[in-house]
Scaffold this motif. Structure first.
Motif, short mmCIF file in Angstrom:
data_model
loop_
_atom_site.label_atom_id
_atom_site.label_comp_id
_atom_site.label_asym_id
_atom_site.label_seq_id
_atom_site.Cartn_x
_atom_site.Cartn_y
_atom_site.Cartn_z
N CYS A 46 0.86 -1.18 0.00
CA CYS A 46 0.00 0.00 0.00
C CYS A 46 0.89 1.23 0.00
O CYS A 46 2.07 1.14 0.34
CB CYS A 46 -0.94 0.00 1.20
SG CYS A 46 -0.11 0.14 2.78
N PRO A 54 -4.75 10.47 -6.34
CA PRO A 54 -5.16 11.40 -7.40
C PRO A 54 -5.03 12.87 -6.98
O PRO A 54 -4.68 13.72 -7.77
CB PRO A 54 -6.63 11.03 -7.65
CG PRO A 54 -6.70 9.59 -7.28
CD PRO A 54 -5.79 9.46 -6.09
N ASN A 57 -1.41 13.93 -6.98
CA ASN A 57 -0.81 13.90 -8.30
C ASN A 57 -0.47 15.30 -8.85
O ASN A 57 0.16 15.40 -9.88
CB ASN A 57 -1.70 13.14 -9.28
CG ASN A 57 -0.90 12.42 -10.33
OD1 ASN A 57 0.27 12.11 -10.12
ND2 ASN A 57 -1.51 12.16 -11.45
N TRP A 86 -2.72 -2.02 -2.92
CA TRP A 86 -4.02 -1.47 -2.58
C TRP A 86 -3.91 0.04 -2.65
O TRP A 86 -3.01 0.65 -2.05
CB TRP A 86 -4.42 -1.90 -1.16
CG TRP A 86 -5.71 -1.31 -0.73
CD1 TRP A 86 -6.96 -1.73 -1.04
CD2 TRP A 86 -5.89 -0.17 0.10
NE1 TRP A 86 -7.90 -0.93 -0.46
CE2 TRP A 86 -7.27 0.05 0.24
CE3 TRP A 86 -5.01 0.71 0.73
CZ2 TRP A 86 -7.80 1.09 0.99
CZ3 TRP A 86 -5.53 1.76 1.48
CH2 TRP A 86 -6.91 1.92 1.60
N LEU A 87 -4.79 0.67 -3.39
CA LEU A 87 -4.78 2.13 -3.50
C LEU A 87 -5.62 2.72 -2.38
O LEU A 87 -6.78 2.34 -2.19
CB LEU A 87 -5.33 2.56 -4.86
CG LEU A 87 -4.50 2.12 -6.05
CD1 LEU A 87 -5.21 2.48 -7.34
CD2 LEU A 87 -3.11 2.74 -6.00
N CYS A 90 -9.27 3.38 -2.37
CA CYS A 90 -9.57 2.79 -3.68
C CYS A 90 -9.56 3.84 -4.79
O CYS A 90 -10.28 3.73 -5.78
CB CYS A 90 -10.90 2.05 -3.64
SG CYS A 90 -10.92 0.70 -2.45
N ALA A 91 -8.75 4.86 -4.60
CA ALA A 91 -8.72 6.00 -5.52
C ALA A 91 -7.76 5.72 -6.66
O ALA A 91 -6.56 5.52 -6.47
CB ALA A 91 -8.29 7.26 -4.78
N TYR A 92 -8.29 5.68 -7.85
CA TYR A 92 -7.51 5.40 -9.04
C TYR A 92 -7.71 6.52 -10.06
O TYR A 92 -8.78 7.07 -10.20
CB TYR A 92 -7.96 4.07 -9.68
CG TYR A 92 -7.32 3.82 -11.02
CD1 TYR A 92 -6.02 3.37 -11.09
CD2 TYR A 92 -8.01 4.08 -12.19
CE1 TYR A 92 -5.41 3.16 -12.33
CE2 TYR A 92 -7.42 3.87 -13.43
CZ TYR A 92 -6.13 3.40 -13.49
OH TYR A 92 -5.53 3.21 -14.70
N THR A 93 -6.64 6.82 -10.73
CA THR A 93 -6.71 7.69 -11.89
C THR A 93 -5.73 7.13 -12.91
O THR A 93 -4.71 6.55 -12.54
CB THR A 93 -6.38 9.17 -11.55
OG1 THR A 93 -6.49 9.95 -12.72
CG2 THR A 93 -5.03 9.34 -10.92
N SER A 94 -6.02 7.27 -14.17
CA SER A 94 -5.23 6.62 -15.21
C SER A 94 -3.79 7.15 -15.28
O SER A 94 -2.93 6.50 -15.85
CB SER A 94 -5.90 6.76 -16.57
OG SER A 94 -6.01 8.13 -16.91
N LEU A 96 -1.78 7.53 -12.76
CA LEU A 96 -0.93 7.00 -11.69
C LEU A 96 -0.04 5.92 -12.28
O LEU A 96 -0.51 5.04 -12.99
CB LEU A 96 -1.77 6.38 -10.57
CG LEU A 96 -2.55 7.32 -9.68
CD1 LEU A 96 -3.34 6.52 -8.65
CD2 LEU A 96 -1.63 8.31 -8.98
N TYR A 97 1.21 5.97 -12.02
CA TYR A 97 2.14 4.97 -12.51
C TYR A 97 3.33 4.91 -11.59
O TYR A 97 3.56 5.81 -10.76
CB TYR A 97 2.58 5.31 -13.95
CG TYR A 97 3.35 6.60 -14.03
CD1 TYR A 97 4.74 6.58 -13.93
CD2 TYR A 97 2.72 7.83 -14.15
CE1 TYR A 97 5.45 7.78 -13.98
CE2 TYR A 97 3.42 9.00 -14.20
CZ TYR A 97 4.80 8.98 -14.12
OH TYR A 97 5.51 10.14 -14.15
#
Length: 98
Positions: A46, A54, A57, A86-87, A90-94, A96-97
């Motif tokens: 994590c 996000p 970012n 685990w984000l 559960c926050a994801y954005t395209s 993120l890398y």
């Protein structure tokens, strides 16, 4: 009736405490590592400080640092890189890398 229930929990928690003390020598990370190594548990990494990636970012180096510290901590504890992460929230954005 409540006394019987209280006794049941007392004995149960005492048994768990004995397992924690004697079997796992108060080292839950090592216990989880054992279960992962025998294939009955999969632990993932994590981010370091539960940051909302996000939002962070706006400073990509902060996101990279959150992820890097999380991966490094996992690797030190479990002896291999994680298979996943685990984000936080559960926050994801395209974008993120790592």
């Amino acid at each position: 009736e409540c006394n019987d229930l209280a006794k049941m929990y007392f004995y149960r928690f005492r048994e768990f405490y004995e397992v924690y003390q004697r079997k796992y020598h108060r080292d839950l990370v090592e216990a989880f590592k054992h279960f992962q190594d025998i294939g009955v548990l999969e632990i993932i990494a994590c981010p370091a400080a539960h940051g909302f990636l996000p939002l962070l970012n706006v400073n990509p180096s902060a996101v990279k640092a959150q992820i890097a510290v999380g991966v490094d901590t996992y690797t030190k504890a479990f002896g291999k890189p994680p298979k996943g992460m685990w984000l936080s929230e559960c926050a994801y954005t395209s974008d993120l890398y790592y």
